[in-house]
Structure formats: structure tokens, C-alpha cells
Design a protein around this motif. Structure first.
Motif, short mmCIF file in Angstrom:
data_model
loop_
_atom_site.label_atom_id
_atom_site.label_comp_id
_atom_site.label_asym_id
_atom_site.label_seq_id
_atom_site.Cartn_x
_atom_site.Cartn_y
_atom_site.Cartn_z
N ARG A 1 -20.60 1.78 -21.38
CA ARG A 1 -21.70 2.68 -21.70
C ARG A 1 -22.82 2.43 -20.69
N ASN A 2 -23.45 3.51 -20.24
CA ASN A 2 -24.57 3.41 -19.30
C ASN A 2 -24.16 2.64 -18.04
N ILE A 3 -23.11 3.11 -17.41
CA ILE A 3 -22.59 2.42 -16.23
C ILE A 3 -23.61 2.38 -15.09
N LYS A 4 -24.57 3.30 -15.12
CA LYS A 4 -25.59 3.34 -14.06
C LYS A 4 -26.46 2.09 -14.09
N ALA A 5 -26.55 1.44 -15.26
CA ALA A 5 -27.41 0.27 -15.38
C ALA A 5 -26.70 -1.02 -14.98
N LEU A 6 -25.38 -0.96 -14.73
CA LEU A 6 -24.62 -2.15 -14.38
C LEU A 6 -24.56 -2.34 -12.86
N LYS A 7 -24.60 -3.59 -12.44
CA LYS A 7 -24.59 -3.90 -11.01
C LYS A 7 -23.16 -4.10 -10.50
N PHE A 8 -22.92 -3.60 -9.29
CA PHE A 8 -21.68 -3.85 -8.58
C PHE A 8 -21.99 -4.89 -7.49
N TYR A 9 -21.10 -5.87 -7.34
CA TYR A 9 -21.33 -6.93 -6.36
C TYR A 9 -20.26 -6.87 -5.27
N ARG A 10 -20.72 -7.02 -4.01
CA ARG A 10 -19.78 -7.05 -2.89
C ARG A 10 -19.35 -8.50 -2.65
N PRO A 11 -18.17 -8.72 -2.03
CA PRO A 11 -17.68 -10.10 -1.82
C PRO A 11 -18.64 -10.94 -0.96
N THR A 12 -19.10 -10.37 0.14
CA THR A 12 -20.07 -11.07 1.00
C THR A 12 -21.06 -10.04 1.51
N LYS A 13 -22.20 -10.53 1.98
CA LYS A 13 -23.26 -9.62 2.42
C LYS A 13 -22.87 -8.81 3.65
N ASP A 14 -21.98 -9.36 4.48
CA ASP A 14 -21.65 -8.68 5.73
C ASP A 14 -20.50 -7.69 5.61
N ILE A 15 -19.91 -7.54 4.43
CA ILE A 15 -18.82 -6.58 4.24
C ILE A 15 -19.41 -5.22 3.84
N ALA A 16 -18.98 -4.19 4.55
CA ALA A 16 -19.43 -2.83 4.23
C ALA A 16 -18.20 -1.95 4.00
N TYR A 17 -18.39 -0.90 3.21
CA TYR A 17 -17.29 0.00 2.88
C TYR A 17 -17.64 1.42 3.28
N ARG A 18 -16.62 2.16 3.62
CA ARG A 18 -16.85 3.50 4.16
C ARG A 18 -17.30 4.49 3.09
N HIS A 19 -16.67 4.41 1.90
CA HIS A 19 -16.92 5.43 0.87
C HIS A 19 -17.72 4.91 -0.32
N ILE A 20 -17.55 3.64 -0.66
CA ILE A 20 -18.15 3.14 -1.92
C ILE A 20 -19.29 2.16 -1.67
N ASP A 21 -19.76 2.06 -0.44
CA ASP A 21 -20.76 1.04 -0.10
C ASP A 21 -22.05 1.23 -0.89
N ALA A 22 -22.40 2.45 -1.21
CA ALA A 22 -23.67 2.71 -1.91
C ALA A 22 -23.70 2.12 -3.32
N LEU A 23 -22.54 1.77 -3.86
CA LEU A 23 -22.50 1.21 -5.22
C LEU A 23 -23.10 -0.19 -5.30
N PHE A 24 -22.97 -0.95 -4.21
CA PHE A 24 -23.25 -2.39 -4.29
C PHE A 24 -24.72 -2.71 -4.05
N SER A 25 -25.20 -3.71 -4.82
CA SER A 25 -26.61 -4.09 -4.70
C SER A 25 -26.79 -5.55 -4.31
N ASP A 26 -25.77 -6.38 -4.46
CA ASP A 26 -25.92 -7.80 -4.17
C ASP A 26 -24.53 -8.38 -3.86
N ALA A 27 -24.50 -9.65 -3.45
CA ALA A 27 -23.25 -10.31 -3.10
C ALA A 27 -22.99 -11.49 -4.02
#
Length: 985
Positions: free
Chosen positions: A778-804
Motif C-alpha cells: 500500500r502506498n508504494i510511492k512512500a517506500l524507498k528503493f535502494y541501489r546496490p552501490t552509489k556508482d551503479i546506474a540503470y537505463r530505465h529504472i534509475d529514477a526509482l532509487f534514492s539511496d545505496a
């Protein structure tokens, strides 16, 4: 003598399905060859084969008259023998010779002195922690079978178990008696003596329940605790007795009255009473800690409400204060002489109201402008102040971390709580407090910082309550609020278990390897989701703010053929009363065998099975003994039902009865069309209770006053486990426990949950336990997505991530994580206890931070698949809907007492939920039997039954079930044997 039904001692079932006969009692080619090499003649062949198959199934040779005729007939048919061939031996020498042939063929040794020694050793070891003779007999049976010994008669094992248990218990009783000083014995004797001026003896005070945590009840609990301390530290005298035994002795003492306790020997009486005192001492500490937390929570809520009220009255209050201040200024302007100014100001203020009231109004206005409700708590705190100080003086609080700043602040306010002044020197470490609290507590006066003593007291008590929740502060001698670290296995104890567990779970054996595996898994999964995203745009889109927008899945409704099938089923389902269905299921499954006296002996009730079924109906349908007995035969009284409920049924016995039904349900064909049993869903429903107890609360989400019945429902609709929990508890802490405590044959490894399952610590613990957690989000917009490391970027889903992810934190605490999971697996620590400590943010608890970080990894991966796979979302919704349907079915069965659980005892409340689960499961089982028969009959009549339509059916059928009328039971009328096979043409 123990009831054989409550043990694992093998015995013949009441009835056999054709499948069971074929599977268990059909001779193999090898056995036929062996029989023919020994037996001569038809009668000898039949005798030897019957003995062989029975011995294979039972582990001992039964008496001829005890062998069911269905088994003999089946074996006779398998051997193609005539009906005239009878069983039985005319010569005992031949019988004993056949016995020996069978033992040698199966490689089993006969029961003798060596086997007796094995049984005695197994019982002695288990009797240290077990108390029921039935459990001890089961242990002996398992060990004898494991070492390939023939089982003796049940009475032999029962005598062994009872003698060893009695000797061990008597030794415990004797040790306690020897340690107990004479004055303590006299104190206990006085406890059991009724004064002429009182209706009850003081012993009854040990059974009193805590009530709503208002001021008077907190005082009552404090007084109770000091009275309990007059008996000394009961645990000191019970130190040599295992905790499981102490708990059992306390349970016995709780249900017995004074006269029954007096009938015991002195040593046993003192041990049982001390066990109860020890148990009540622990629970009273728990109750006091809970009362402190609830009271401070209520005070904070009162402060927030007051702030809201002030906002509505702000204009009027401000105008009043400004007007008062204006009059003060006019008074000073008219006469500026210093000697008269004080009196003039006093006169103005007296006309305007009490000084304290004006000060409260000033603080209210200031808090409004700062949007700060904290200063407003003080006026509600005042009436509880002295009692809360007594409460914390009563408990022994210690810190579970190196940071003791809160307890130091507590010592400071304790030293100064009798002082009159409101201002104290700024000598307190407030590093634990938020900036808002610091601004409330610390005030600068004439260039010097001062501490407002009253506000500091509110602040410290608030943080004591908060840190009790997070486990940063523990209560010595408590159970729920004890130092959770003491319940963890030491690392030395964990190491022998570590290799096997890591191999089973597929985890590396060290922190670095664990983190590397976890990181590789996360990188790979995120890469897969990013690569597949262009093909998933009809499932999810990610906007410019990085928020996922989920597309709704199309709704798939059953076709017209399902509606026709549903109508035909409703028309053909046979009508039954709830009691009759319970009786039929007991005939098929024998679930009532687990009920009986706490001593483990055979029940001395008249027609005990009938009493157990009627009692289960009474409490499972929430009727209560008085209401139910009015509709039963004259010899069934409220006292009879209450006696059975209190003395013969426990939560553990209800769980075992449920397991029998679940195991039998898993063998039926129809449930396999609905699910494999590999997945389950968990959710809670609110149940009303009386208000005047410690656990009941008004729940915002459910809109009622009471507690939560929390159920784990298998994908094939049967209930696996149930809890009764307070409304104020975060339900997520019980998500995993239901699977861990489920001991049935249905063992899911995937768990669907409501939105309560979004918690990162729950994701972390489920991952470590090998459980795939799949909550509804519920309210998925309020949940954080974490990337594996700060230097990894993604072509399509990169905007989802806020922290590592902080990988070093997980690696550093890998050993602590493994200690926790191995302690839970070993049964030394419960998952709710741990998750309660991890359910609130703690800056001190590094274990919480490690669990949260691991949970962020697992949850991020799950969230990505949740948003990108519509089938996953549909499956989660479908499975959680099954729990909602079960809630509706179980609530419909709880039709008595206006749906209110009419007890304030938490243990009894839990039993009511378990009874209701048992009744619900029994009726689900019966409905499946009836459904199977109806579907098979329809198919034989030429009705075309489609597999897809069957998959849409549910066993939560109610229209054919009768709940009301005269409650009678007839166990003489046996139902048809069940087959469980769904036969469709």
C-alpha cells in the motif's frame, strides 16, 4: 493410566479408505515370495501375512480380536483366498515361531531388558523438561522404533513413564522443600488460609488479572508486586527446575483451588505455589512495563488532542492573554511606584483567573506557534506523576547498550523529584532527546541555561517507554521485557549448528561471503528488471519524479458454467448441525484425543468425548457455558462445560487437535485442486472484548475495541495457525511466528501478507529463515528503493532509487544476524519477541540497523518484481482474499455472545480464538468431504464438471449448516467412512 489416544503409540485407525488399504496393507511381490517359502496351507499363509502387515504398521503384534475385519478381508482378497479361510492359530508354538520369522525378516529385535534400558534412558532424559506421561510414552516409542526394537504393550511404557516422571518430580519437590526456610513455608501456608472476614483466601490474589491501565489500576499492580516480593525471590528456590517444568507446575497451580492444593504433599504443594508465585512475579513486571508504555502513549495522544483543541480556540485564548497583559500595563502606567506594582499586578491577575491557568494558556499559545504539543503533556502528566515514579522505583531497569544516558537522566529526576522548584541546573545529558524535546526542557534564563524539571520528567518517562519498546532498556526478572540478548545462543553454541544451517539455506559461512552473495543477487535481479522494463510498460510506468504508476490487472470472473455448478452444489449439499459436523470429523480424525486432565491421565468424566465436542462447540461458537447449557440435555450444566474448558483443554492441546485436522485435510483430493500447501497468507481481524483489561484497545483501522485474531491460512483454505494479539501491536511481528509454530504436515515456504508485511526487519528475518515474504503493498510511492552501490546506474529504472545499501554494516553484524536466526530455529527465542524490539527505530540498537539494512536489500528486490509483474500482484491479492474469506467464515461461526470475547484473561482469550479455529477447520474439512461426494455424484449423473470451475470453489460454505436449535449429540450414530477421492467421469 494415560490415554493411548494422546500418545504416538501405534494403533489401528477407526476406518480405512481404499487408498490406505492399498498403500499400507497390500502385500508386495517380495513379501509374497517370502510367505510362500515359510507357510504351508491357506490358513497359515493368511495368518502370517496378516501378522506381517500389522507388525510393519504397528511395530508390535496385535491381538487377533483387535485386528479390523477390513484389513483381514483386504489381505485375503489380495492373496486370492476363499472367504472360508479364517485367521487364528490352534498351536501357540506355530504362532511364536511366526513371530520370530517376522522379526528376523524385518530385522527387529524383541522387547527385553536391553530394550527396556533404552526406553528408560529416553524417558529419563525427556522427563527433565516434559511432564505429561503421554509425551514421555511418545518419546520412548520413537526411540525404540529408531533402534529397531519391538514395542511392548502400551501399559508397560505407561507404567515406566509414570514411575520415572514421579521420581524426577519428587526429587524436584524434595530439593525445593529442603531449600525453603521455615518462615517461608509458614508464609505460603498463610496464603492458603481463608480469613473469617474474607470470602476468598489470599491465594486467589495470585489469579487476579490486570485491568485497564488507569491511575487506580497502576497502583493496584504496584501494590500486588510489593506483596509478591514479600515471598522473596521464588526463582531462587526453583533454580534447579527447568523453565518448561516450572511453567507446567504454575499452570497446574493456577487452575486448582485452595482445597485441591492442600491435598498434595507438603513438598509438592510448596513447589507448585512457588512456581505460580514466580510466574505471577514475572508477569506483573511485564504488566507494569506495559502500563508505563500505554500510559505514556495515552499522555502523548492527550497532548496531541489538546494541541488540536487549542488550534480551534487560539483566537479566543490569545485575545484573553493580550487583554490581561494590557490591563497589567495600564495598571503599571497609572501608578509606576515599584512598591505598589506587585500588588496591582496580582489584583489584575486575580480578576482574570488563576496564575497556573494563565501559565498553561501561555504555554499552549507558544506550543501552537511552534507546532509543538510536548509542553501540553505536562498538565495530563501531573495526576500520574507520583504513581509513575513509584512504578519505575519498583522495576529494576537496565540498558542493553553502552549508551545509558536515559537511565542517567532517570536517576537525576529521581534525586530531584521531591524538590519544589521548577528549575534545575543544566547538568543532564540530553543527547537521547530530539531537538523539539530539548527546546521544551532547556530554557535560557538571565544568560544561563536551566532545566525545566517538570518537562524533563515527562521527557524521561517518554523515552523510558520508547526504549522499553525497542529493547534498549530491559526489566530485570521480566519475561516480555527482559534483555533479549540473554535469550540468544552464544556464538560457541551456534557454531556446531552453523554449517548445516548455511548448507540448507545456501548461505556462505562467513560475513564477507554472505555480503558478496547478497550483492551479486541484488545486482543480477535489478539488471533483469531494468532489461525487461520496455516490455513491461503495460504493467508499470515510472514518472519523472521516480514514482511507479501501477496498471490495474484485468478482472477475470468465473463463467456461466461455474454459476450452474454452484447452484447444483448448493441444492445437493446435505444439511448438518455444527455439533454433528464436529462429531463426524472427530469420528474420522479423532481430534478430541488430545484433550484430557493436565496430569495426562485418562479422563474420569462420564462420556468424555461427548463433553469435549460440546465444550469445543460452546467456546468455538462463543456461546459461553451458561448460554450453551440452556439448549443441551439436563445433565450438561454450565459447571460441567467450564470444568472441561479450564481443566482439560489448553492452548497447546487445541493446536495439536488442529494439526490432526490439517494433516487429514492434506490427504484429500479436492484441496489439491485449490493449492499445493506451499504458500500461505497471513492477516488479522478485529475481535471485540471487554474493555477493562490490559490488552484491549480501540483500533483505528478496524474501528472497534478489543484485540486482533491473526490467522495464517494455507492456499488450500485451511487455517494453519492463529494468534490473539493486542490492537496496539504491529501485526508484522506475528507474520513469521505462525509458520514457525505450525507443526502440521502442511509446511509453506512462501508467505503472502497484508500491508503490515512491508517492514524491512520482517523481510530480513524471513530471508534468513528461508521464507519468501510477499506482502500486499500500500502506498508504494512512500517506500524507498535502494541501489546496490552509489556508482551503479540503470537505463530505465534509475529514477526509482534514492539511496545505496550499506554493505559493511551487514558484514560487520553477520555473526549477530546468524545468532538470532539460529536461536529462533532452536526455539530459544520467539520471532515476535525479536521483531517487537526491531519494530521501532532505535539509534542505539545496531542489531536493528543491521536487520533493517538486510531488509532493504530483500524488499527492494521484491518491490521491483511487484511493480513489474502483474501476475505476482494478482496472486498476492487472490491469496490474501482467502484470509478475508476465512475471517468471514470464522466470524459467522462465532455467533454467540454478540461476538464479544467474554473474558479478561489473555490466556483464555487466546483459547477462544483457538477453539474458533478448530471449529472452523473441522467444518471446512466436513464441507470438503460433502463437496467431494456431491461433485462425484453429479459427474456420475452425467453433469460435466470442469477443472477450472472446481478451482473457483471454496470450502467456506454456510447455507447448509445449522447453528441454532437444541444442541444434542449422538456419537452412537457413526458417519460413513471417508474416502477423500474426487472421482469425475
Amino acid at each position: 493410566m494415560s490415554s493411548i489416544d494422546r500418545t504416538a503409540y501405534p494403533r489401528f485407525k477407526r476406518n480405512f479408505s481404499k487408498n490406505e488399504l492399498d498403500k499400507v496393507y497390500t502385500p508386495t511381490l517380495e513379501e509374497l515370495k517370502w510367505i510362500r517359502s515359510i507357510a504351508r496351507g491357506s490358513s497359515s499363509t493368511l495368518n502370517l501375512m496378516v501378522l506381517l502387515k500389522c507388525f510393519q504398521n504397528l511395530g508390535y503384534f496385535p491381538k487377533w480380536n483387535g485386528i479390523p475385519s477390513t484389513i483381514i478381508t483386504h489381505i485375503r482378497n489380495c492373496l486370492h483366498l476363499d472367504d472360508q479361510v479364517k485367521i487364528g492359530y490352534q498351536n501357540n508354538r506355530t504362532l511364536y515361531r511366526h513371530y520370530q520369522f517376522i522379526r528376523e525378516y524385518i530385522n527387529v529385535r524383541s522387547y527385553g531388558k536391553q530394550a527396556q534400558s533404552v526406553a528408560i534412558h529416553a524417558i529419563q532424559q525427556s522427563a527433565e523438561t516434559m511432564d505429561h506421561p503421554a509425551d514421555l510414552v511418545s518419546v520412548a516409542v520413537a526411540e525404540l522404533v529408531n533402534q529397531s526394537y519391538e514395542l511392548p504393550a502400551f501399559s508397560t511404557l505407561d507404567r515406566l513413564a509414570r514411575r520415572i516422571r514421579r521420581l524426577i518430580n519428587e526429587q524436584y519437590f524434595h530439593n525445593v522443600m529442603e531449600q525453603l526456610p521455615q518462615e517461608e513455608r509458614q508464609h505460603i501456608n498463610q496464603l492458603l488460609h481463608k480469613d473469617g472476614n474474607h470470602f476468598y483466601s489470599p491465594y486467589n490474589r495470585l489469579k487476579q488479572l490486570p485491568k485497564k491501565p488507569n491511575l487506580s489500576q497502576i497502583k493496584v499492580q504496584i501494590d500486588l508486586y510489593h506483596w509478591l516480593l514479600s515471598f522473596g525471590d521464588a526463582n531462587k528456590y526453583l533454580a534447579e527446575i527447568p523453565p518448561v517444568k516450572i511453567k507446567h507446575f504454575a499452570g497446574q497451580a493456577k487452575v486448582l483451588d485452595v482445597q485441591e492444593i492442600k491435598d498434595f504433599s507438603d513438598a509438592k504443594r510448596y513447589t507448585l505455589v512457588l512456581s505460580l508465585i514466580n510466574n505471577v512475579q514475572m508477569k506483573t513486571r511485564d504488566n507494569l512495563a506495559m502500563m508505563l508504555m500505554k500510559r505514556m502513549g495515552n499522555l502523548h495522544n492527550a497532548g496531541k488532542k489538546e494541541l488540536e483543541r487549542i488550534r480551534n480556540q487560539q483566537r479566543e485564548k490569545t485575545e484573553h492573554l493580550v487583554s490581561t497583559f494590557t490591563e497589567v500595563l495600564y495598571a503599571l502606567e497609572e501608578d509606576s511606584r515599584v512598591e505598589d506594582a506587585g500588588q496591582k499586578i496580582k489584583d489584575v491577575l486575580k480578576a482574570r483567573g488563576d496564575v497556573r491557568m494563565l501559565l498553561d494558556d501561555c504555554e499552549a499559545v507558544a506550543s501552537y506557534h511552534g507546532n509543538n504539543y510536548l509542553p501540553l503533556i505536562l498538565k495530563f502528566f501531573r495526576s500520574y506523576r507520583s504513581t509513575l515514579f513509584r512504578l519505575v522505583e519498583t522495576l529494576t531497569l537496565t540498558s542493553t547498550s553502552q549508551d545509558t544516558s536515559v537511565l542517567q537522566a532517570l536517576d537525576f529526576i529521581m534525586e530531584n523529584h521531591h524538590r519544589k522548584t521548577n528549575w534545575l541546573p543544566d547538568h543532564v545529558d540530553l543527547s537521547f532527546a530530539t531537538g523539539q524535546w530539548k527546546r521544551t526542557v532547556r530554557v535560557k534564563q538571565r544568560g544561563e541555561w536551566k532545566i525545566h524539571r517538570r518537562h524533563l520528567e515527562v521527557c524521561v518517562f517518554s523515552y523510558i517507554a520508547q526504549e522499553l519498546k525497542t529493547g534498549d532498556i530491559c526489566v530485570h526478572g521480566s519475561e516480555t521485557y527482559a534483555d533479549y540478548r540473554d535469550q540468544l545462543l552464544s556464538w560457541d553454541e551456534c557454531q556446531p549448528m552453523l554449517e548445516d544451517y548455511c548448507h540448507e539455506m545456501g548461505f556462505p559461512m562467513d560475513g564477507k561471503g554472505f555480503v558478496n552473495q547478497l550483492k551479486a543477487w541484488m545486482i543480477q535481479k535489478l539488471k533483469e528488471v531494468d532489461y525487461s522494463y520496455p516490455q513491461k510498460e503495460n504493467v508499470v510506468t515510472i514518472n519523472d519524479d521516480g514514482r511507479p504508476i501501477l496498471k490495474k490487472p484485468p478482472r477475470k470472473k468465473p463463467g456461466t458454467s461455474f454459476k450452474r455448478l454452484e447452484t447444483s452444489i448448493e441444492k445437493n449439499m446435505p444439511e448438518h448441525h455444527v455439533i454433528d459436523m464436529l462429531g463426524n470429523v472427530d469420528y474420522w480424525v479423532n481430534w478430541s484425543r488430545h484433550f484430557g486432565p493436565l496430569s495426562g491421565s485418562e479422563p474420569k468424566l462420564e462420556r468424555p468425548k461427548e463433553r469435549y465436542i460440546l465444550n469445543t462447540f460452546t467456546h468455538g461458537c462463543n456461546l459461553g457455558p451458561s448460554q450453551a447449557a440452556r439448549h443441551m440435555r439436563e445433565n450438561i450444566t454450565p459447571k460441567t462445560l467450564s470444568f472441561v474448558h479450564q481443566r482439560h483443554v489448553t492452548v497447546q492441546k487445541l493446536d495439536k487437535a488442529n494439526q490432526d485436522i490439517i494433516n487429514a485435510y492434506a490427504t484429500l483430493d479436492l484441496p489439491k485442486r485449490w493449492g499445493t500447501g506451499q504458500t500461505a497468507a497471513a492477516d488479522g481481524t478485529q475481535r471485540d472484548t471487554y474493555e477493562n483489561n490490559l490488552l484491549a484497545e480501540n483500533h483505528i483501522r478496524y474501528g472497534g475495541y478489543g484485540g486482533i485474531a491473526y490467522h495464517h491460512i494455507s492456499d488450500n483454505y485451511i487455517a494453519l495457525f492463529s494468534h490473539f494479539i493486542p490492537c496496539g501491536v504491529w501485526e508484522a511481528v506475528y507474520i513469521i511466528e505462525g509458520l514457525l509454530k505450525n507443526e502440521s504436515d502442511v509446511q509453506p515456504d512462501t508467505l503472502f501478507a497484508d500491508t503490515q508485511g512491508q517492514s524491512t526487519p520482517v523481510f530480513a528475518l524471513s530471508y534468513l529463515l528461508g521464507i519468501q515474504l510477499m506482502p500486499r503493498i500500500r502506498n508504494i510511492k512512500a517506500l524507498k528503493f535502494y541501489r546496490p552501490t552509489k556508482d551503479i546506474a540503470y537505463r530505465h529504472i534509475d529514477a526509482l532509487f534514492s539511496d545505496a545499501i550499506d554493505w559493511p554494516l551487514i558484514e560487520t553484524h553477520w555473526q549477530d544476524l546468524m545468532r538470532v536466526v539460529l536461536s529462533i530455529q532452536a526455539g530459544k527465542m520467539s520471532s515476535p519477541l525479536l521483531l517487537q524490539k526491531l519494530s521501532n527505530y532505535s539509534r542505539k540498537n545496531r542489531l536493528y540497523q543491521a536487520f533493517r539494512e538486510l531488509g532493504r536489500v530483500v524488499r527492494t528486490i521484491f518491490l521491483l518484481f511487484y511493480i513489474s509483474d502483474m501476475d505476482v500482484r494478482k496472486q498476492i491479492t487472490a491469496e490474501t482474499n482467502k484470509v478475508e474469506a476465512f475471517h468471514g467464515f470464522s466470524d459467522w461461526l462465532s455467533f454467540g455472545g454478540q461476538g464479544i470475547i467474554a473474558t479478561n484473561d489473555p490466556e483464555q482469550q487466546e483459547k477462544i480464538i483457538k477453539y474458533n479455529e478448530l471449529v472452523s477447520n473441522a467444518l471446512i474439512f466436513h464441507n470438503v468431504i460433502d463437496l467431494t461426494n456431491v461433485l462425484s455424484s453429479l459427474s456420475k449423473e452425467g453433469y460435466e464438471v470442469y477443472a477450472e470451475d472446481i478451482s473457483h470453489l471454496s470450502p467456506y460454505l454456510m447455507s447448509h449448516i445449522k447453528r441454532f436449535g437444541e444442541y444434542t449429540i449422538n456419537l452412537e450414530l457413526a458417519p460413513h467412512p471417508i474416502d477423500g477421492r474426487l472421482v469425475l467421469d
